[in-house]
Design a protein around this motif. Structure first.
Motif, PDB file in Angstrom:
ATOM      1  N   SER A   1      73.935  48.912  51.015  1.00  0.00           N
ATOM      2  CA  SER A   1      72.506  48.567  50.996  1.00  0.00           C
ATOM      3  C   SER A   1      72.150  47.719  49.789  1.00  0.00           C
ATOM      4  O   SER A   1      71.467  46.693  49.917  1.00  0.00           O
ATOM      5  CB  SER A   1      71.657  49.841  51.004  1.00  0.00           C
ATOM      6  N   TYR A   2      72.615  48.111  48.610  1.00  0.00           N
ATOM      7  CA  TYR A   2      72.292  47.354  47.400  1.00  0.00           C
ATOM      8  C   TYR A   2      72.899  45.957  47.430  1.00  0.00           C
ATOM      9  O   TYR A   2      72.316  45.007  46.893  1.00  0.00           O
ATOM     10  CB  TYR A   2      72.766  48.114  46.158  1.00  0.00           C
ATOM     11  N   SER A   3      74.061  45.817  48.048  1.00  0.00           N
ATOM     12  CA  SER A   3      74.665  44.479  48.177  1.00  0.00           C
ATOM     13  C   SER A   3      73.812  43.577  49.061  1.00  0.00           C
ATOM     14  O   SER A   3      73.547  42.409  48.718  1.00  0.00           O
ATOM     15  CB  SER A   3      76.081  44.593  48.753  1.00  0.00           C
ATOM     16  N   LEU A   4      73.362  44.105  50.206  1.00  0.00           N
ATOM     17  CA  LEU A   4      72.516  43.315  51.105  1.00  0.00           C
ATOM     18  C   LEU A   4      71.169  42.996  50.465  1.00  0.00           C
ATOM     19  O   LEU A   4      70.660  41.873  50.581  1.00  0.00           O
ATOM     20  CB  LEU A   4      72.310  44.080  52.421  1.00  0.00           C
ATOM     21  N   ILE A   5      70.588  43.967  49.784  1.00  0.00           N
ATOM     22  CA  ILE A   5      69.297  43.740  49.124  1.00  0.00           C
ATOM     23  C   ILE A   5      69.427  42.689  48.029  1.00  0.00           C
ATOM     24  O   ILE A   5      68.548  41.828  47.869  1.00  0.00           O
ATOM     25  CB  ILE A   5      68.755  45.060  48.545  1.00  0.00           C
ATOM     26  N   THR A   6      70.532  42.738  47.287  1.00  0.00           N
ATOM     27  CA  THR A   6      70.761  41.730  46.243  1.00  0.00           C
ATOM     28  C   THR A   6      70.855  40.337  46.844  1.00  0.00           C
ATOM     29  O   THR A   6      70.242  39.381  46.330  1.00  0.00           O
ATOM     30  CB  THR A   6      72.053  42.052  45.475  1.00  0.00           C
ATOM     31  N   MET A   7      71.576  40.206  47.930  1.00  0.00           N
ATOM     32  CA  MET A   7      71.760  38.890  48.549  1.00  0.00           C
ATOM     33  C   MET A   7      70.449  38.347  49.110  1.00  0.00           C
ATOM     34  O   MET A   7      70.012  37.246  48.751  1.00  0.00           O
ATOM     35  CB  MET A   7      72.808  38.983  49.662  1.00  0.00           C
TER      36      MET A   7
ATOM     37  N   GLY B   1      81.366  56.575  41.857  1.00  0.00           N
ATOM     38  CA  GLY B   1      80.639  57.326  40.844  1.00  0.00           C
ATOM     39  C   GLY B   1      81.255  57.281  39.470  1.00  0.00           C
ATOM     40  O   GLY B   1      81.016  58.200  38.674  1.00  0.00           O
ATOM     41  N   GLN B   2      82.004  56.243  39.158  1.00  0.00           N
ATOM     42  CA  GLN B   2      82.596  56.072  37.824  1.00  0.00           C
ATOM     43  C   GLN B   2      81.916  54.884  37.135  1.00  0.00           C
ATOM     44  O   GLN B   2      81.966  53.760  37.627  1.00  0.00           O
ATOM     45  CB  GLN B   2      84.099  55.823  37.936  1.00  0.00           C
ATOM     46  N   TRP B   3      81.263  55.156  35.987  1.00  0.00           N
ATOM     47  CA  TRP B   3      80.552  54.108  35.249  1.00  0.00           C
ATOM     48  C   TRP B   3      81.443  53.556  34.143  1.00  0.00           C
ATOM     49  O   TRP B   3      81.915  54.290  33.276  1.00  0.00           O
ATOM     50  CB  TRP B   3      79.261  54.679  34.659  1.00  0.00           C
ATOM     51  N   ASN B   4      81.652  52.239  34.150  1.00  0.00           N
ATOM     52  CA  ASN B   4      82.544  51.598  33.191  1.00  0.00           C
ATOM     53  C   ASN B   4      81.860  50.524  32.357  1.00  0.00           C
ATOM     54  O   ASN B   4      82.541  49.785  31.641  1.00  0.00           O
ATOM     55  CB  ASN B   4      83.743  50.966  33.923  1.00  0.00           C
ATOM     56  N   GLN B   5      80.539  50.420  32.430  1.00  0.00           N
ATOM     57  CA  GLN B   5      79.828  49.319  31.779  1.00  0.00           C
ATOM     58  C   GLN B   5      79.170  49.695  30.455  1.00  0.00           C
ATOM     59  O   GLN B   5      78.462  48.874  29.873  1.00  0.00           O
ATOM     60  CB  GLN B   5      78.759  48.751  32.722  1.00  0.00           C
TER      61      GLN B   5
ATOM     62  N   LEU C   1      78.686  48.287  41.685  1.00  0.00           N
ATOM     63  CA  LEU C   1      79.967  48.578  41.040  1.00  0.00           C
ATOM     64  C   LEU C   1      80.151  50.078  40.823  1.00  0.00           C
ATOM     65  O   LEU C   1      81.248  50.616  41.012  1.00  0.00           O
ATOM     66  CB  LEU C   1      80.049  47.848  39.692  1.00  0.00           C
ATOM     67  N   TYR C   2      79.076  50.744  40.441  1.00  0.00           N
ATOM     68  CA  TYR C   2      79.138  52.181  40.171  1.00  0.00           C
ATOM     69  C   TYR C   2      79.538  52.952  41.434  1.00  0.00           C
ATOM     70  O   TYR C   2      80.409  53.834  41.387  1.00  0.00           O
ATOM     71  CB  TYR C   2      77.785  52.656  39.646  1.00  0.00           C
ATOM     72  N   TYR C   3      78.936  52.621  42.557  1.00  0.00           N
ATOM     73  CA  TYR C   3      79.217  53.364  43.782  1.00  0.00           C
ATOM     74  C   TYR C   3      80.490  52.888  44.469  1.00  0.00           C
ATOM     75  O   TYR C   3      81.138  53.671  45.180  1.00  0.00           O
ATOM     76  CB  TYR C   3      78.019  53.273  44.725  1.00  0.00           C
TER      77      TYR C   3
END
Length: 360
Positions: free
Chosen positions: A32-38, A90-94, A84-86
């Motif tokens: 969903s977030y990928s489509l919303i971003t685009m 669920g691993q945050w690397n930023q 990236l997180y999902y």
């Protein structure tokens, strides 16, 4: 936007026997977030370009739309970090700084969008219901001051979101972000939820409803004026439909579900099926709330002052250039000299050939 993202069932001792929805959450959020971003980026960049080009005819409504486009763009710019997180399950690397800033920026732009819609609605209300007062109050200078006030107010009220940074999950040993606090922190979350519910949603939505009630009443009572100035009335109706659609689809489900979820967490008699259903509803409503950035370009197109006119003029310019280019090419390809055929003397024959050439 994960203010109540209590969907990691492995981290809660009260729901350890319940099935985890982590896979469902990661897939839905990342997609969903990928489509919303685009779509949000393309739509708002296009709208922003047209709004900036129209600087010579700015109006209060134009100023609010410009700020709304900027707010939506800033909102979608925070979503790739969440993708990236999902995607990483669920691993945050930023890092902690980006974790705090991305959460803060998303809430700022979400509630700025709500307030800019309220300001646009009030601007239309003044123009239609109180046209004489609008000459004095509805100026571009006042609109800019309102926009600055909205940005400052929302930025200050959203400062508590900067306190939520990354943390290590002791059970999975993963670095988490966008996850709310538990225990005493949850009580503060309840207070923050009701403040944002009232100030961030209920108050501007009430203003919008009152403005629309006044607009509709005025338009219905001035039927003759509508016929003479139908364009203003039509644009107002379009704005009413789009803004209400955005609130009913994006903002209202998110705020209602968030409040219900908080009261649900305080209960101890819930079943596993209820918990799973509630957690999945969190995922769905959060995605709908983020999708408001894709709906706002409709507002620019259907109710913006001269927005569609500028878009049509751009299309005519492109089409005119194509026609002129075609007009230059046709004599080279279709003339009698190029084809080696004699020029027909019969007028009807010449008209027939011209017609066939144009159909090609």
């Amino acid at each position: 936007m994960e203010l109540l993202n209590l969907t990691d069932t492995k981290n809660s001792s009260t729901s350890i026997d319940c099935p985890s929805i982590d896979e469902f959450r990661n897939q839905v959020y990342s997609t969903s977030y990928s489509l919303i971003t685009m779509f949000g980026t393309v739509g708002n960049v296009f709208a922003l370009v047209l709004l900036i080009k129209k600087h010579e005819t700015r109006s209060p409504f134009h100023t609010y739309m410009l700020n709304l486009a900027v707010s939506d763009l800033l909102c979608v710019m925070t979503l790739p970090l969440r993708v990236l997180y999902y995607v990483n399950k669920g691993q945050w690397n930023q890092g902690d700084f980006l974790c705090r800033i991305s959460s803060y920026a998303l809430y700022v732009n979400l509630y700025c969008s709500i307030y800019f819609m309220a300001a646009m609605s009030f601007s239309r209300f003044l123009a239609i219901v109180f046209p004489m007062q609008n000459l004095r109050l509805g100026t571009e200078k006042h609109a800019r001051l309102v926009c600055v006030g909205i940005w400052l107010l929302i930025c200050l009220l959203s400062l508590p979101f900067l306190k939520s940074g990354q943390h290590i999950d002791t059970l999975t040993n993963k670095t988490k972000c966008f996850e709310p606090p538990r225990g005493k922190g949850l009580q503060k979350l309840v207070i923050l939820n009701y403040l944002s519910l009232v100030l961030g949603f209920a108050v501007p939505f009430l203003v919008i409803l009152l403005c629309y009630a006044g607009i509709i009443r005025t338009l219905m009572s001035r039927s003759h004026a509508i016929q003479r100035k139908g364009d203003s009335g039509v644009k107002a109706i379009r704005m009413i439909v789009i803004v209400l659609f955005t609130f009913l689809i994006s903002f209202m489900p998110y705020h209602v579900q968030r409040t219900i979820h908080l009261s649900f967490l305080a209960r101890s008699d819930t079943t596993c099926s209820e918990k799973v259903t509630m957690q999945k509803s969190v995922v769905v409503t959060l995605c709908l709330a983020a999708a408001n950035s894709c709906f706002d370009p409709l507002l620019y197109f259907f109710s913006g002052d001269a927005f569609r006119t500028r878009l049509s003029s751009m299309r005519r310019s492109v089409r005119g250039g194509t026609i002129r280019l075609s007009g230059r090419l046709k004599p080279v390809v279709g003339t009698e000299e190029a084809c080696g055929s004699p020029r027909p003397k019969n007028l009807q024959t010449r008209l027939t050939m011209v017609k066939k050439q144009s159909e090609k």
